[in-house]
Design an enzyme around this catalytic site. Structure first.
Site, PDB file in Angstrom:
ATOM      1  N   ASN A  12      -6.437   9.155 -14.555  1.00 44.43           N
ATOM      2  CA  ASN A  12      -7.767   9.392 -13.988  1.00 44.43           C
ATOM      3  C   ASN A  12      -8.573  10.386 -14.823  1.00 44.43           C
ATOM      4  O   ASN A  12      -9.779  10.214 -15.022  1.00 44.43           O
ATOM      5  CB  ASN A  12      -7.637   9.888 -12.549  1.00 44.43           C
ATOM      6  CG  ASN A  12      -7.288   8.769 -11.585  1.00 44.43           C
ATOM      7  OD1 ASN A  12      -7.580   7.609 -11.853  1.00 44.43           O
ATOM      8  ND2 ASN A  12      -6.662   9.112 -10.478  1.00 44.43           N
ATOM      9  N   CYS A  36       4.022  10.505   0.513  1.00 40.67           N
ATOM     10  CA  CYS A  36       5.066  11.004  -0.405  1.00 40.67           C
ATOM     11  C   CYS A  36       4.531  11.933  -1.489  1.00 40.67           C
ATOM     12  O   CYS A  36       4.944  13.087  -1.579  1.00 40.67           O
ATOM     13  CB  CYS A  36       5.796   9.821  -1.053  1.00 40.67           C
ATOM     14  SG  CYS A  36       6.785   8.852   0.096  1.00 40.67           S
ATOM     15  N   LYS A  49      -3.708   2.871   0.123  1.00 46.77           N
ATOM     16  CA  LYS A  49      -3.724   1.830  -0.903  1.00 46.77           C
ATOM     17  C   LYS A  49      -3.662   0.483  -0.205  1.00 46.77           C
ATOM     18  O   LYS A  49      -3.546   0.402   1.025  1.00 46.77           O
ATOM     19  CB  LYS A  49      -2.569   1.985  -1.894  1.00 46.77           C
ATOM     20  CG  LYS A  49      -1.183   1.773  -1.306  1.00 46.77           C
ATOM     21  CD  LYS A  49      -0.128   1.808  -2.408  1.00 46.77           C
ATOM     22  CE  LYS A  49       1.248   1.476  -1.865  1.00 46.77           C
ATOM     23  NZ  LYS A  49       2.247   1.418  -2.937  1.00 46.77           N
TER      24      LYS A  49
END
Length: 432
Positions: A226, A269, A325
């Site tokens: 990113n 996580c 996601k």
């Protein structure tokens, strides 16, 4: 299946994302599995042959293995332990307020197990699949179950990604079993023998540590991609071309997995494991600048996305994707929820479409996280994509969409902010 395969009686404690997938997949391999949980909704879902949450491919497995009598579920720990050869522990270890792990669920399970282990007539292997710090298994064995004979301890961390968990189980990239008792390690490794994959047999603490190492590395790769993508775009360089070229080197750059410029990472996580690692390092007077910088960098990347949407000047914002996601309904620490909080706080009108989110089907920690962050979520969610497309002035892509959905909003010719770099039109292209 190999002629050497040995079917086992397995108790799985915890029927969340990891436990339910583990239980159903092991039952599919031919083992006899008893899933234990305190949540009656999860138990009744499984007994009815249904998945307690959305995960591609899970429900047919549950339906098949329950019908075959190889998968059962209930609240009775004693019944599960009575015939079990192996007990797999798959309860959550969420972040505490200070960033450390909370072991409350794990300790409750072992306190309950202690009441029933004394009556067993044969040995038991306890395998922890929950994410725990190195040394945790030894500490539990010494403090909660110190005088229970016939128990061997191993660590069997999971590497299941929500949205592809069933596929990850049957086509594992890594299987790890660690412990001091070689026979116990071999027995747990043999559970996965039908998969035809070599099991990494390591020490107990190595097995506990490897999950943290993997998750920290995944988070690092996402953040690296990113940051590079942001810099490349500012220099009029294609971020995708840069990363595609870098990933051609599979010998030195290790793997292309996660090396895709996109939106900020989230989920249950990566953020909590990074917080736990940096918290523990500080307690040991260790300075780990790179790991400490990952979450702030991820937050900065999130804030760039927030600003990009605000810079459009649009008042009515449609958002595709609410979970952290695609192909999951897990909302915990979803970055788009944080972004929506900010946009709503700035007075923007927001509507959200996620194909896998039904508010009436979300419960537990998933629902608590969502409702605490967005108390008025019921007014923001829409069930029809076309309804949102007609209403919005600007569309924000916060989750990789199926191809047919991409075509639908391309035809709408609405400005698009593609936060996940799914290859859709930018706001400038859409407006032209």
């Amino acid at each position: 299946m190999s002629s050497s395969f040995q079917s086992r009686n397995i108790a799985v404690f915890g029927l969340g994302y990891v436990g339910s997938v583990t239980a159903a997949c092991l039952a599919k391999l031919g083992h006899r599995v008893f899933g234990v949980d305190k949540d009656e909704i999860k138990i009744q879902s499984i007994l009815a042959g249904k998945a307690p949450f959305y995960e591609p491919g899970l429900e047919p497995l549950i339906q098949e293995t329950v019908a075959a009598g190889r998968l059962r579920a209930g609240r009775d720990a004693q019944a599960a332990l009575e015939t079990a050869d192996i007990a797999l522990i798959a309860v959550g270890t969420p972040s505490a307020a200070n960033g450390n792990l909370s072991l409350d669920q794990l300790e409750r399970v072992f306190t309950e197990m202690r009441q029933h282990l004394g009556t067993r007539k044969h040995p038991l292997i306890i395998a922890i699949r929950s994410t725990v710090f190195p040394g945790t298994t030894e500490e539990i064995a010494a403090t909660i179950l110190p005088d229970v004979a016939g128990v061997a301890w191993v660590s069997n961390p999971e590497f299941l990604r929500e949205g592809t968990a069933v596929k990850d189980f049957f086509e594992p990239s890594l299987v790890v079993v660690g412990g001091a008792d070689a026979c116990a390690v071999a027995a747990v490794a043999d559970l996965y023998e039908p998969l035809g994959v070599e099991t990494c047999r390591v020490s107990l603490r190595t097995a506990e540590m490897i999950k943290y190492c993997c998750n920290a590395f995944h988070a690092l790769k996402i953040t690296f991609a990113n940051e590079v993508g942001t810099l490349a775009a500012q220099l009029s360089v294609s971020p995708e071309e840069v990363m595609r070229t870098l990933c051609r080197d599979v010998r030195l750059n290790i793997s292309p997995a996660y090396l895709t410029p996109g939106f900020a990472f989230g989920g249950s996580c990566l953020p909590k494991d990074l917080r736990a690692l940096t918290w523990r390092a500080l307690r040991m007077d260790l300075k780990l600048p790179l790991l400490e910088s990952v979450l702030p960098s991820n937050q900065a990347h999130l804030e760039r996305g927030i600003r990009e949407v605000l810079d459009t000047g649009a008042q009515r914002i449609g958002i595709f994707g609410l979970a952290f996601k695609e192909n999951t309904d897990d909302l915990r620490e979803s970055p788009v929820i944080s972004a929506i909080e900010h946009w709503v706080g700035k007075g923007k009108d927001v509507r959200i479409f996620d194909p896998h989110i039904r508010l009436d089907a979300i419960y537990g920690s998933n629902r608590s996280y969502l409702v605490n962050a967005l108390p008025h979520i019921g007014r923001l969610l829409v069930k029809d994509l076309d309804e949102m497309l007609d209403w919005c002035e600007c569309l924000v892509i916060a989750q990789k969409p199926p191809a047919e959905m991409g075509r639908r909003w391309a035809e709408s010719r609405k400005p698009v902010i593609d936060l996940v770099r799914a290859g859709l039109a930018t706001k400038a292209e859409a407006a032209s």
